[in-house]
Design an enzyme around this catalytic site. Structure first.
Site, PDB file in Angstrom:
ATOM      1  N   TYR A   1      18.171  30.268   6.868  1.00  0.00           N
ATOM      2  CA  TYR A   1      17.288  31.239   7.294  1.00  0.00           C
ATOM      3  C   TYR A   1      17.647  31.501   9.110  1.00  0.00           C
ATOM      4  O   TYR A   1      17.737  30.421   9.711  1.00  0.00           O
ATOM      5  CB  TYR A   1      16.157  30.410   7.165  1.00  0.00           C
ATOM      6  CG  TYR A   1      15.702  30.848   5.549  1.00  0.00           C
ATOM      7  CD1 TYR A   1      16.164  32.199   4.422  1.00  0.00           C
ATOM      8  CD2 TYR A   1      15.553  29.778   5.080  1.00  0.00           C
ATOM      9  CE1 TYR A   1      15.673  32.221   3.801  1.00  0.00           C
ATOM     10  CE2 TYR A   1      14.747  30.187   3.490  1.00  0.00           C
ATOM     11  CZ  TYR A   1      14.829  31.077   3.237  1.00  0.00           C
ATOM     12  OH  TYR A   1      14.505  31.419   1.294  1.00  0.00           O
TER      13      TYR A   1
ATOM     14  N   ARG B   1       0.949 -11.145   7.196  1.00  0.00           N
ATOM     15  CA  ARG B   1       0.673  -9.187   6.196  1.00  0.00           C
ATOM     16  C   ARG B   1       2.096  -8.890   6.697  1.00  0.00           C
ATOM     17  O   ARG B   1       2.110  -7.810   6.493  1.00  0.00           O
ATOM     18  CB  ARG B   1      -0.645  -9.214   5.673  1.00  0.00           C
ATOM     19  CG  ARG B   1      -1.780 -10.139   6.216  1.00  0.00           C
ATOM     20  CD  ARG B   1      -2.952  -9.020   5.993  1.00  0.00           C
ATOM     21  NE  ARG B   1      -2.778  -7.989   7.028  1.00  0.00           N
ATOM     22  CZ  ARG B   1      -3.960  -8.255   8.464  1.00  0.00           C
ATOM     23  NH1 ARG B   1      -4.628  -9.949   9.035  1.00  0.00           N
ATOM     24  NH2 ARG B   1      -3.983  -7.787  10.198  1.00  0.00           N
TER      25      ARG B   1
ATOM     26  N   LYS C   1       0.889  -1.135   0.004  1.00  0.00           N
ATOM     27  CA  LYS C   1       0.052  -0.112  -0.142  1.00  0.00           C
ATOM     28  C   LYS C   1       0.995   1.393  -0.072  1.00  0.00           C
ATOM     29  O   LYS C   1       2.059   1.467  -0.172  1.00  0.00           O
ATOM     30  CB  LYS C   1      -0.827   0.007   1.246  1.00  0.00           C
ATOM     31  CG  LYS C   1       0.081  -0.519   2.806  1.00  0.00           C
ATOM     32  CD  LYS C   1      -0.731  -0.334   3.548  1.00  0.00           C
ATOM     33  CE  LYS C   1      -0.202   0.006   4.699  1.00  0.00           C
ATOM     34  NZ  LYS C   1      -0.668  -0.635   6.343  1.00  0.00           N
TER      35      LYS C   1
ATOM     36  N   CYS D   1      16.021  23.456   4.700  1.00  0.00           N
ATOM     37  CA  CYS D   1      15.014  24.955   3.503  1.00  0.00           C
ATOM     38  C   CYS D   1      14.171  24.573   2.638  1.00  0.00           C
ATOM     39  O   CYS D   1      13.981  23.110   3.059  1.00  0.00           O
ATOM     40  CB  CYS D   1      16.358  25.247   2.575  1.00  0.00           C
ATOM     41  SG  CYS D   1      17.100  26.021   4.197  1.00  0.00           S
TER      42      CYS D   1
ATOM     43  N   HIS E   1      -6.482  -7.279  12.602  1.00  0.00           N
ATOM     44  CA  HIS E   1      -5.511  -6.255  12.516  1.00  0.00           C
ATOM     45  C   HIS E   1      -4.872  -6.213  13.738  1.00  0.00           C
ATOM     46  O   HIS E   1      -5.093  -5.267  15.117  1.00  0.00           O
ATOM     47  CB  HIS E   1      -5.366  -5.218  11.950  1.00  0.00           C
ATOM     48  CG  HIS E   1      -4.240  -4.315  11.805  1.00  0.00           C
ATOM     49  ND1 HIS E   1      -3.250  -5.456  10.900  1.00  0.00           N
ATOM     50  CD2 HIS E   1      -3.894  -3.056  11.598  1.00  0.00           C
ATOM     51  CE1 HIS E   1      -1.825  -4.322  10.661  1.00  0.00           C
ATOM     52  NE2 HIS E   1      -2.418  -2.996  10.829  1.00  0.00           N
TER      53      HIS E   1
ATOM     54  N   ASP F   1      14.262  23.529  -0.720  1.00  0.00           N
ATOM     55  CA  ASP F   1      15.091  22.697  -1.556  1.00  0.00           C
ATOM     56  C   ASP F   1      17.109  22.906  -1.268  1.00  0.00           C
ATOM     57  O   ASP F   1      17.440  22.094  -2.017  1.00  0.00           O
ATOM     58  CB  ASP F   1      15.668  24.173  -2.785  1.00  0.00           C
ATOM     59  CG  ASP F   1      13.473  24.844  -3.356  1.00  0.00           C
ATOM     60  OD1 ASP F   1      12.676  23.986  -3.096  1.00  0.00           O
ATOM     61  OD2 ASP F   1      14.016  26.079  -3.049  1.00  0.00           O
TER      62      ASP F   1
ATOM     63  N   ARG G   1     -10.217   0.345  14.390  1.00  0.00           N
ATOM     64  CA  ARG G   1     -10.162   0.820  13.916  1.00  0.00           C
ATOM     65  C   ARG G   1     -10.810   0.234  12.681  1.00  0.00           C
ATOM     66  O   ARG G   1     -12.820  -0.020  13.156  1.00  0.00           O
ATOM     67  CB  ARG G   1      -8.915   0.782  13.233  1.00  0.00           C
ATOM     68  CG  ARG G   1      -8.473   2.088  12.939  1.00  0.00           C
ATOM     69  CD  ARG G   1      -6.549   2.083  12.828  1.00  0.00           C
ATOM     70  NE  ARG G   1      -6.158   0.703  12.094  1.00  0.00           N
ATOM     71  CZ  ARG G   1      -5.104   0.652  11.300  1.00  0.00           C
ATOM     72  NH1 ARG G   1      -4.278   1.291  11.462  1.00  0.00           N
ATOM     73  NH2 ARG G   1      -5.217  -0.025  10.809  1.00  0.00           N
TER      74      ARG G   1
HETATM   75  C1  LIG Z   1      -0.249  -2.089   6.706  1.00  0.00           C
HETATM   76  C2  LIG Z   1      -0.635  -2.719   6.682  1.00  0.00           C
HETATM   77  C3  LIG Z   1      -0.106  -4.357   7.254  1.00  0.00           C
HETATM   78  C4  LIG Z   1       1.114  -4.153   7.107  1.00  0.00           C
HETATM   79  O1  LIG Z   1       1.104  -3.845   8.335  1.00  0.00           O
HETATM   80  P1  LIG Z   1       3.229  -3.429   8.596  1.00  0.00           P
HETATM   81  O2  LIG Z   1       3.316  -3.340  10.305  1.00  0.00           O
HETATM   82  O3  LIG Z   1       3.924  -2.401   8.023  1.00  0.00           O
HETATM   83  O4  LIG Z   1       3.707  -5.781   9.132  1.00  0.00           O
HETATM   84  C5  LIG Z   1      -1.291  -5.882   7.517  1.00  0.00           C
HETATM   85  N1  LIG Z   1      -2.231  -5.331   7.332  1.00  0.00           N
HETATM   86  C6  LIG Z   1      -2.909  -4.676   7.622  1.00  0.00           C
HETATM   87  C7  LIG Z   1      -4.509  -4.810   7.742  1.00  0.00           C
HETATM   88  C8  LIG Z   1      -2.480  -3.175   6.531  1.00  0.00           C
HETATM   89  O5  LIG Z   1      -2.641  -2.079   6.931  1.00  0.00           O
END
Ligand SMILES: *Cc1c(COP(=O)(O)O)cnc(C)c1O
Length: 374
Positions: A263, A222, A40, A310, A167, A312, A138
């Site tokens: 700056y 994942r 992602k 800055c 998650h 740039d 979430r």
């Molecule tokens: C981003 C994400 C992951 C990966 O998480 P990491 O901490 O980067 O390994 C896995 N599952 C879901 C649903 C996520 O949004």
């Protein structure tokens, strides 16, 4: 260019050999699970398509994206492995996803119905992953509505439930009770899914859980951040950072003691000194909050950035060392030679390395891939 290779102004170098190494290493840590490489946010700023290809070459059997649009971009680039897309707003047209075999997540009856309606329009079953909220609060279906969701999914003829999933909130804190609590709730959710007549696979492990909780590998892991070589847990692993951020000295000059830099004139030379101007700034991903608090790797050693960052440019104090215009400047990299790392920037600015590397996706920063296999 006078036959001379122009030095990069602002460039991230993405080492796909390191990425493949990390994916293979992580897959070997979870030998009984499939591996979903999470790509992602344009592959955490590394380039989703290139990362996805390399991850698949190294043994990833799934890809994970946030939005359906991200998943469809992977399909358009020719990636054929299963892809799960997990979060889009109401009203999203899921039909292209169903058509192109993108697995879709559902956290609610509304989402399930939207997916089923798209499947109807396409004339093909949609494959869904029902998400249970086990404590992150979430996305995911709250426990109180889960039985309704699994029962409805079991009766919806044009969706096939591939998995239930969740998650984790604190997997990066080893031994935290919150992870066990989530695992218990996930077991309950699984039993309810079975009772509803489903026979789903299960997945819950992010990078941190992949590395520290083999009991949570289940059917699929994942990993995101770890495939990019950044380790979210204080456990030794054989991960290699994939991104190096580099530039080159644009101008050198000597200033006398008492002159100030950038700056706000926030830094003043105590002695006569050589300065190197590096043409990257906060528009290129160097946080302004690192002003007077960062080093770069230049001409064989770390040297401090002095004065404000800055938009740039930044200025490096080189003392009496002679550095040359065109010399390579490493802003962050693997740390192997002693150069700063994305983690160091994150620690100094009070964030996480995820945000640093993901923030390198900028139109003015070019990307160069090394280790490409095609
Ligand atoms: C981003 C994400 C992951 C990966 O998480 P990491 O901490 O980067 O390994 C896995 N599952 C879901 C649903 C996520 O949004």
């Amino acid at each position: 260019m006078n036959g001379v290779m122009a030095a990069p102004r602002a460039e991230v170098v993405i080492d796909l050999d390191n990425l493949r190494h990390n994916v293979a290493h992580l897959a070997a840590l979870a030998p009984n699970a499939d591996t979903m490489a999470v790509v992602k946010a344009d592959g955490y700023g590394h380039g989703a398509v290139e990362v996805a290809r390399a991850a698949v070459e190294a043994g990833a059997t799934w890809l994970g994206s946030c939005s359906l649009a991200e998943a469809l971009a992977l399909r358009a680039a020719g990636l054929t492995v299963p892809i799960l897309a997990w979060l889009d707003p109401p009203g999203t047209d899921y039909a292209p996803g169903v058509e192109q075999d993108v697995d879709l997540a559902a956290s609610s009856l509304t989402q399930l119905e939207e997916i089923a309606a798209a499947a109807d329009r396409v004339g093909k079953r949609a494959r869904v992953h029902l998400k249970i909220d086990t404590g992150l609060s979430r996305s995911g279906c709250p426990a109180g509505r889960w039985s309704e969701l699994v029962e409805r999914a079991a009766k919806t003829h044009n969706v096939e439930v591939h998995s239930i999933w969740s998650h984790l909130a604190v997997a990066d804190e080893i031994g935290h009770r919150g992870t066990d609590a989530q695992a218990e709730r996930f077991d309950d959710a699984y039993r309810e899914a079975l009772a509803a007549g489903l026979d789903p696979r299960r997945h819950i492990a992010n990078s941190a859980a992949l590395i520290t909780r083999p009991d949570l590998h289940l059917d699929l892991v994942r990993p995101g951040i770890a495939i990019y070589g950044l380790n979210p847990v204080p456990v030794p692993t054989d991960l290699r950072p994939v991104m190096t951020f580099r530039s080159a000295v644009a101008l050198t000059k000597r200033i006398p003691a008492g002159e100030s830099v950038s700056y706000g004139l926030s830094w003043t030379a105590r002695d006569d000194t050589n300065l190197a101007l590096v043409p990257v700034g906060y528009a290129d991903g160097v946080p302004r909050s690192l002003s007077n608090r960062m080093d770069v790797w230049l001409a064989g050693r770390r040297r401090p950035v002095v004065g404000r960052v800055c938009m740039d440019q930044v200025v490096v104090d080189c003392g009496d060392d002679a550095v040359a215009e065109g010399d390579e400047v490493v802003l962050f990299g693997s740390g192997d030679r002693g150069e700063p790392t994305a983690r160091e920037w994150a620690d100094t600015t009070g964030t996480i390395d995820y945000e640093i590397v993901t923030g390198m996706y900028r139109p003015r920063v070019t990307r160069k891939y090394v280790g490409t296999r095609r």
